[in-house]
Design a protein around this motif. Structure first.
Motif, mmCIF file in Angstrom:
data_model
loop_
_atom_site.group_PDB
_atom_site.id
_atom_site.type_symbol
_atom_site.label_atom_id
_atom_site.label_comp_id
_atom_site.label_asym_id
_atom_site.label_seq_id
_atom_site.Cartn_x
_atom_site.Cartn_y
_atom_site.Cartn_z
ATOM 1 N N ALA A 1 0.817 -1.220 0.000
ATOM 2 C CA ALA A 1 0.000 0.000 0.000
ATOM 3 C C ALA A 1 0.852 1.272 0.000
ATOM 4 O O ALA A 1 0.380 2.337 -0.410
ATOM 5 C CB ALA A 1 -0.925 0.002 1.216
ATOM 6 N N TYR A 2 2.092 1.147 0.450
ATOM 7 C CA TYR A 2 2.986 2.297 0.568
ATOM 8 C C TYR A 2 3.549 2.656 -0.809
ATOM 9 O O TYR A 2 4.020 1.792 -1.543
ATOM 10 C CB TYR A 2 4.109 1.940 1.537
ATOM 11 N N GLY A 3 3.513 3.902 -1.157
ATOM 12 C CA GLY A 3 3.916 4.308 -2.505
ATOM 13 C C GLY A 3 5.406 4.516 -2.704
ATOM 14 O O GLY A 3 5.827 5.085 -3.713
ATOM 15 N N LYS A 4 6.204 4.068 -1.721
ATOM 16 C CA LYS A 4 7.657 4.228 -1.817
ATOM 17 C C LYS A 4 8.327 2.905 -1.467
ATOM 18 O O LYS A 4 7.665 1.941 -1.071
ATOM 19 C CB LYS A 4 8.123 5.320 -0.849
ATOM 20 N N VAL A 5 9.654 2.869 -1.584
ATOM 21 C CA VAL A 5 10.383 1.647 -1.246
ATOM 22 C C VAL A 5 10.615 1.587 0.258
ATOM 23 O O VAL A 5 10.556 2.603 0.951
ATOM 24 C CB VAL A 5 11.733 1.561 -1.989
ATOM 25 N N MET A 6 10.895 0.392 0.758
ATOM 26 C CA MET A 6 11.157 0.233 2.190
ATOM 27 C C MET A 6 12.624 0.497 2.562
ATOM 28 O O MET A 6 12.890 1.213 3.524
ATOM 29 C CB MET A 6 10.755 -1.178 2.634
ATOM 30 N N PRO A 7 13.601 -0.058 1.838
ATOM 31 C CA PRO A 7 14.989 0.152 2.266
ATOM 32 C C PRO A 7 15.574 1.462 1.747
ATOM 33 O O PRO A 7 15.062 2.044 0.782
ATOM 34 C CB PRO A 7 15.721 -1.035 1.632
ATOM 35 N N MET A 8 16.644 1.898 2.383
ATOM 36 C CA MET A 8 17.395 3.015 1.827
ATOM 37 C C MET A 8 18.079 2.537 0.547
ATOM 38 O O MET A 8 18.631 1.434 0.500
ATOM 39 C CB MET A 8 18.464 3.488 2.819
ATOM 40 N N MET A 9 18.044 3.358 -0.503
ATOM 41 C CA MET A 9 18.695 3.020 -1.767
ATOM 42 C C MET A 9 19.593 4.164 -2.189
ATOM 43 O O MET A 9 19.147 5.319 -2.246
ATOM 44 C CB MET A 9 17.652 2.735 -2.857
ATOM 45 N N MET A 10 20.836 3.844 -2.473
ATOM 46 C CA MET A 10 21.787 4.839 -2.966
ATOM 47 C C MET A 10 22.004 4.576 -4.447
ATOM 48 O O MET A 10 22.508 3.526 -4.842
ATOM 49 C CB MET A 10 23.101 4.742 -2.188
ATOM 50 N N THR A 11 21.533 5.501 -5.274
ATOM 51 C CA THR A 11 21.580 5.321 -6.720
ATOM 52 C C THR A 11 22.321 6.492 -7.365
ATOM 53 O O THR A 11 22.588 7.522 -6.720
ATOM 54 C CB THR A 11 20.154 5.252 -7.310
ATOM 55 N N LEU B 1 13.255 -6.043 5.369
ATOM 56 C CA LEU B 1 12.977 -5.247 4.172
ATOM 57 C C LEU B 1 13.727 -3.920 4.165
ATOM 58 O O LEU B 1 13.607 -3.144 3.221
ATOM 59 C CB LEU B 1 11.474 -5.000 4.043
ATOM 60 N N GLY B 2 14.477 -3.651 5.222
ATOM 61 C CA GLY B 2 15.342 -2.483 5.226
ATOM 62 C C GLY B 2 14.768 -1.233 5.854
ATOM 63 O O GLY B 2 15.352 -0.154 5.737
ATOM 64 N N ALA B 3 13.637 -1.360 6.543
ATOM 65 C CA ALA B 3 13.024 -0.186 7.176
ATOM 66 C C ALA B 3 13.743 0.160 8.480
ATOM 67 O O ALA B 3 14.412 -0.668 9.090
ATOM 68 C CB ALA B 3 11.553 -0.454 7.452
#
Length: 377
Positions: free
Chosen positions: A151-161, A190-192
């Motif tokens: 339901a959450y419109g973003k990712v769970m973990p931190m992502m460095m891109t 899941l990285g939260a």
């Protein structure tokens, strides 16, 4: 040889089944014969052919399965046509929801059968393998995080891109029982960034052992807030006000809140008010695991995802274990297999000992009446 019947679940939305091909094999090896209604395992991805290969007799309809049964295994309580097909001296075992589904209990009592509800199995060492509340709550906690992530419109973990950094989601779990601890562990995997709260001081160590931060007003009253038996004491109005202020400020900063508080036989306590939900950012998600008992969250609706005016989604799906029915059924079926062992004596004969502390605690109907003291009146 005593006969166990397993039928389709007929209560709306129930996808689990009370026996799997694996437990059918074990029941037969223990000295039972097993009759399974055709299609009973289909919603859990257990085909009829696997039951037949395990040694079960297949029946075309519920009456054919139940008519010869000494024991009926269910997930939820049986419906009227199943109760009508029972022998008068039969045994029914399932999660009968005794505090809320009184109509089914009365119908079972009127039939004269002995009914055992798995929710009343005592939490003692010998009965751990039969603890359906834990086996199903564990899966509910896991699934709650999956539903939140969906339901959450973003990712769970931190992502460095190369295009920049995406911040990790902040997840707050309210209640650190079996479901809450699994929710913490799953959100962490899941990285939260995970925080949690509970009214029991002993929960702090469990929460922190999973890598989450514990949130509570940790004054002297809090440190003494647990009885010798491990239950929470009622807190003073002053403490409750301080804790509420802390939680309100914390919720405001969260992306996902998961509530897990249930009290057997009573409506679920309110943990998140409409004002607290409104304080969250648009796109935030709240998952209410207690929606079937009235809900922990103001505005949650059973079976629905409600979106507030401020864009916060409140997920109120019922029966979260049923959304992972294969594993939920496998665990529940093992609980029932262990329970069925109590009906056999040391020589393997069918001789239920109603003085056994586990059977005694779980017995709810017998001799034409509802007999459990917790259900009196």
């Amino acid at each position: 040889m005593p006969v166990i019947a397993v039928t389709k679940e007929r209560q709306a939305g129930e996808t689990r089944v009370a026996a799997t091909p694996d437990t059918v094999k074990k029941l037969i090896a223990a000295g039972y014969s097993v009759v399974v209604e055709a299609g009973a395992g289909a919603p859990s991805s257990y085909p009829d052919a696997d039951y037949a290969a395990a040694g079960a007799e297949m029946a075309s309809d519920p009456a054919a399965a139940i008519g010869k049964a000494d024991i009926l295994f269910k997930v939820r309580g049986p419906v009227a046509e199943e109760i009508a097909a029972l022998k008068a001296d039969a045994i029914v075992v399932g999660m009968l929801n005794p505090h809320q589904d009184k109509e089914t209990l009365q119908a079972l009592a009127a039939k004269g059968v002995r009914a055992f509800t798995m929710e009343f199995v005592p939490r003692i060492t010998r009965a751990q393998v039969m603890d359906v509340l834990s086996s199903q709550a564990n899966l509910a906690g896991y699934r709650a995080v999956i539903e939140a992530a969906n339901a959450y419109g973003k990712v769970m973990p931190m992502m460095m891109t190369a295009a920049g950094t995406v911040a990790a989601a902040k997840v707050f779990v309210m209640g650190a029982g079996v479901a809450g601890l699994q929710a913490i562990a799953t959100a962490r995997r899941l990285g939260a960034v995970v925080t949690a709260t509970d009214v029991r001081p002993a929960a702090k160590e469990q929460v922190e052992s999973l890598g989450a931060k514990f949130v509570a007003v940790e004054d002297e009253e809090f440190k003494a807030a647990e009885t010798a038996a491990g239950y929470a004491k009622e807190m003073s109005p002053e403490y409750q006000a301080k804790q509420a202020a802390l939680v309100s400020e914390h919720i405001r900063k969260q992306d996902i809140v998961i509530t897990t508080a249930l009290i057997p036989g009573r409506p679920a306590p309110r943990l998140v008010s409409a004002e607290q939900a409104a304080s969250m950012r648009p796109g935030s998600v709240i998952v209410d695991l207690a929606v079937e008992q009235g809900g922990n969250v103001a505005g949650s609706k059973r079976g629905e995802v409600v979106e507030t005016e401020g864009g916060v989604k409140i997920v109120g799906y019922a029966n979260l274990p049923g959304r992972i029915a294969a594993d939920a059924s496998a665990l529940y079926a093992r609980n029932l297999f262990a329970f069925a062992g109590l009906f056999l004596d040391k020589e393997g004969a069918f001789a239920p000992d109603l003085e056994d502390e586990i059977l005694k605690a779980a017995l709810v109907t017998q001799g034409g009446a509802v007999v459990h003291p917790a259900l009196a009146g």
